[in-house]
Design a protein around this motif. Structure first.
Motif, short mmCIF file in Angstrom:
data_model
loop_
_atom_site.label_atom_id
_atom_site.label_comp_id
_atom_site.label_asym_id
_atom_site.label_seq_id
_atom_site.Cartn_x
_atom_site.Cartn_y
_atom_site.Cartn_z
N ARG A 171 116.79 93.55 -1.49
CA ARG A 171 117.64 93.56 -2.69
C ARG A 171 117.01 92.75 -3.80
NH1 ARG A 171 122.91 91.38 -0.28
NH2 ARG A 171 123.77 91.47 -2.36
N ILE A 183 125.77 95.09 10.27
CA ILE A 183 125.07 94.42 9.18
C ILE A 183 124.67 95.43 8.10
CG2 ILE A 183 122.99 93.11 8.54
CD1 ILE A 183 125.03 91.51 10.10
N LEU A 241 127.33 84.53 8.95
CA LEU A 241 126.90 85.52 9.94
C LEU A 241 127.10 84.97 11.35
CD1 LEU A 241 125.43 88.14 10.80
CD2 LEU A 241 123.28 86.88 10.60
N ARG A 288 117.24 92.36 4.49
CA ARG A 288 118.07 93.07 3.54
C ARG A 288 118.16 92.29 2.23
NH1 ARG A 288 121.02 97.24 5.00
NH2 ARG A 288 122.53 96.85 3.36
N ARG A 289 118.24 90.98 2.34
CA ARG A 289 118.31 90.14 1.15
C ARG A 289 117.01 90.25 0.38
NH1 ARG A 289 120.01 84.68 3.08
NH2 ARG A 289 117.82 84.17 3.16
N ARG A 329 119.99 87.73 12.20
CA ARG A 329 119.58 86.85 11.09
C ARG A 329 118.36 87.45 10.39
NH1 ARG A 329 120.10 81.55 14.52
NH2 ARG A 329 122.17 80.83 13.91
N GLU A 335 120.99 86.45 -6.47
CA GLU A 335 121.98 86.38 -7.54
C GLU A 335 121.79 85.11 -8.36
OE1 GLU A 335 124.22 88.04 -3.90
OE2 GLU A 335 122.85 86.41 -4.32
N LYS A 360 117.45 90.51 10.31
CA LYS A 360 117.85 91.72 9.59
C LYS A 360 118.54 91.36 8.28
CE LYS A 360 120.26 96.09 10.33
NZ LYS A 360 119.06 96.92 10.37
N GLN A 361 119.36 90.35 8.33
CA GLN A 361 120.07 89.92 7.12
C GLN A 361 119.07 89.43 6.08
OE1 GLN A 361 122.33 86.27 7.30
NE2 GLN A 361 124.09 87.23 6.30
N ARG A 362 118.08 88.67 6.52
CA ARG A 362 117.07 88.16 5.59
C ARG A 362 116.26 89.31 5.01
NH1 ARG A 362 116.74 83.47 9.16
NH2 ARG A 362 115.28 84.55 10.52
#
Lengths: 222, 316
Positions: free
Chosen positions: B46, A83, A45, B42-43, B36, B297, B38-40
């Motif tokens: 999921r 994103i 990222l 989303r993870r 970052r 995963e 936002k990415q966390r």
């Protein structure tokens, strides 16, 4: 001032005709980068962000009237949306750069509409028709007068053109024509051969010319 | 159009009109942090979705049924035939290589029934000829043949150069094979391993390789990369098509060093750090892209295998 809604939509296809991009290997690398981001790779990222932030910022800046505050808002929203939509990125449809630019265009339109710029841009651009045509002809013929850029919109056109070029093209143009470096000095800085730099400069000039012309035609056409 | 004239005009335009905009440093850094975060988020969303779907994954559970995940196998041939002395070099349970041996604990057994393979046989430079013990039933194919042979659980057999091992078709639980050196290899559903003269190569699927009971190193090959695993090490490896992609677009094998030492073979190669997920593709720098362990995963797929193999190794 940069154009509003209709201009950006019309000019989109040609603006995305970014010279020198789309090599298969770099496209696959970009695809891998985006997939890594989807999986949650924070390192990737950061790589992605550092690679595309300057370009996107520059692109947007000249399309929201050289306003840093609005630029920040649009850049923020564009990356956030990237994103969210990263899983849907398809390298077959274009590079990451063109994908980000496409995402930004709606944001630019919204931002300009919010601050009431759209109508003003259309009016400004319609008045520039004749001036742009003349200016371009003079540029082609090498007859630009010293005081050519009395009009702010014209100045923004130059910025928008540079913002649309691939980084390696805009960089060599800046080094040659703004920093006044010689071909040899550019070659040493970029660790390339002089022949390679000359070739790149030729392509960069051609790219500037075509992009400027394309933007001018699209933005000036009602 | 005169090129010289155009250059003159271009120079004028750029110097009069072009000012490269510079973003505020604060803004740039703050935006990266927001991305970052936002990415966390989303993870996390999921992961929670997966847990809700498959049930809670308990890190303490040693016997967890592995979800069978269909993966394209490079070799789906006719069902395996029962092993016969002529097809695979089977070894009598009381005989076999020199050294004291004992049946290995099945990962499906309870800890009280643990049995561990111990041997004084040293791992020779060549894997060929080394004794192997099928803790669970495993399919084996000799080099140059197309027929898979089912080696029953508890059966000993000899490794041969070019031999392939795979989990039986339809198996929903991982299978383990113990090597005479003390190494333990566990293969997840539809995984396949190839024995070469000096290394094991994971062709497809997922594997945990444990050298906890081994005094010898082991060469493991994953994709185009050979990895030297030191005695006492444990790694998780994955070679699957279509999921993880290298920067060049090719499938990237994945390896996690759980403990010990794993050193890629190659110029400028850097040893792996424990606890990180590495994507093994050649970047030309000697370093592999990696990320922190713990993405949904990997937790979903290999932690149960690791728990099982750790339980197996506790009783030596």
């Amino acid at each position: 001032m940069c154009a509003g809604d209709a201009r950006n939509c019309k000019g989109g296809a040609k603006e995305l005709k970014l010279f020198g991009l789309g090599r298969d290997s770099s496209r696959q690398e970009d695809a891998g980068l985006v997939r890594a981001i989807v999986r949650g790779d924070e390192d990737c990222l950061e790589i992605f962000y550092n690679k595309y932030f300057p370009k996107l910022y520059r692109y947007i800046y000249y399309r929201v009237g050289r306003d840093h505050q609005h630029t920040e808002e649009v850049v923020n929203d564009t990356f956030m949306e990237a994103i969210d939509k990263a899983a849907g990125y398809d390298p077959e449809r274009g590079s990451i750069e063109s994908w980000l630019i496409t995402l930004s265009r709606n944001r630019i339109r919204s931002s300009n509409a919010t601050v009431g710029k759209a109508r003003n841009y259309e009016q400004s651009w319609s008045m520039l028709d004749g001036e742009l045509e003349t200016m371009f002809a003079d540029l082609d013929a090498g007859k630009l007068p010293d005081n050519v850029l009395q009009n702010q919109e014209l100045a923004d056109m130059v910025g928008a053109t540079m913002g649309s070029l691939p980084d390696d093209y805009s960089r060599v143009l800046e080094m040659k024509y703004m920093s006044n470096l010689s071909v040899r000095e550019i070659a040493q800085t970029l660790k390339k051969t002089e022949k390679s730099v000359e070739s790149q400069l030729t392509r960069a000039r051609l790219a500037f010319r075509e992009t400027f012309k394309s933007l001018a035609v699209d933005f000036a056409t009602p | 159009m005169s090129e010289e004239g155009f250059e003159k005009g271009l120079k004028l335009l750029l110097n009069q009109a072009y000012h490269k905009p510079e973003a505020r440093e604060d803004f740039r850094n703050e935006l990266l942090e927001r991305l970052r975060h936002k990415q966390r988020e989303r993870r996390s969303v999921r992961r929670n979705r997966v847990i809700a779907l498959f049930g809670t994954v308990s890190a303490a559970a040693a016997m967890v049924a592995i979800t069978f995940l269909p993966v394209a196998s490079p070799d789906i041939s006719a069902p395996a035939q029962p092993a016969s002395p002529a097809s695979i070099a089977l070894i009598e349970a009381t005989g076999g290589n020199s050294g004291k041996t004992a049946p290995l604990m099945s990962p499906l057994d309870s800890p009280r029934e643990a049995r561990v393979l111990q041997t004084s046989t040293s791992l020779s430079e060549s894997l060929s000829g080394l004794q192997a013990h099928a803790v669970n039933a495993v399919d084996v194919r000799a080099n140059g043949t197309k027929q898979w042979t089912r080696v029953a659980a508890g059966q000993d057999f000899k490794l041969e150069d070019g031999m392939r091992l795979r989990t039986p078709v339809g198996a929903v639980e991982p299978v383990s094979v113990a090597l005479g050196s003390g190494a333990l290899v566990m293969l997840d559903g539809m995984s396949q391993l190839e024995v070469s003269d000096k290394s094991l190569r994971l062709l497809d699927g997922r594997a945990v390789v444990s050298l906890s009971n081994s005094r010898e190193p082991l060469m493991l090959r994953l994709g185009g990369q050979e990895m030297a695993l030191q005695a006492g090490s444990m790694v998780f490896a994955r070679a699957e098509d279509g999921e993880e992609f290298a920067a060049n677009g090719a499938p990237a094998p994945v390896m996690v060093l759980l403990k010990g030492q794993a050193e890629p073979v190659g110029e400028n190669a850097q040893p792996l750090m424990a606890g990180r997920v590495y994507e093994l593709f050649d970047t030309g720098t000697g370093r592999y892209p990696s990320r922190e362990l713990g993405s949904y995963e990997t937790e979903r797929r290999f932690i149960p295998m690791i728990n099982a193999i750790q339980a197996a190794n506790e009783y030596h």
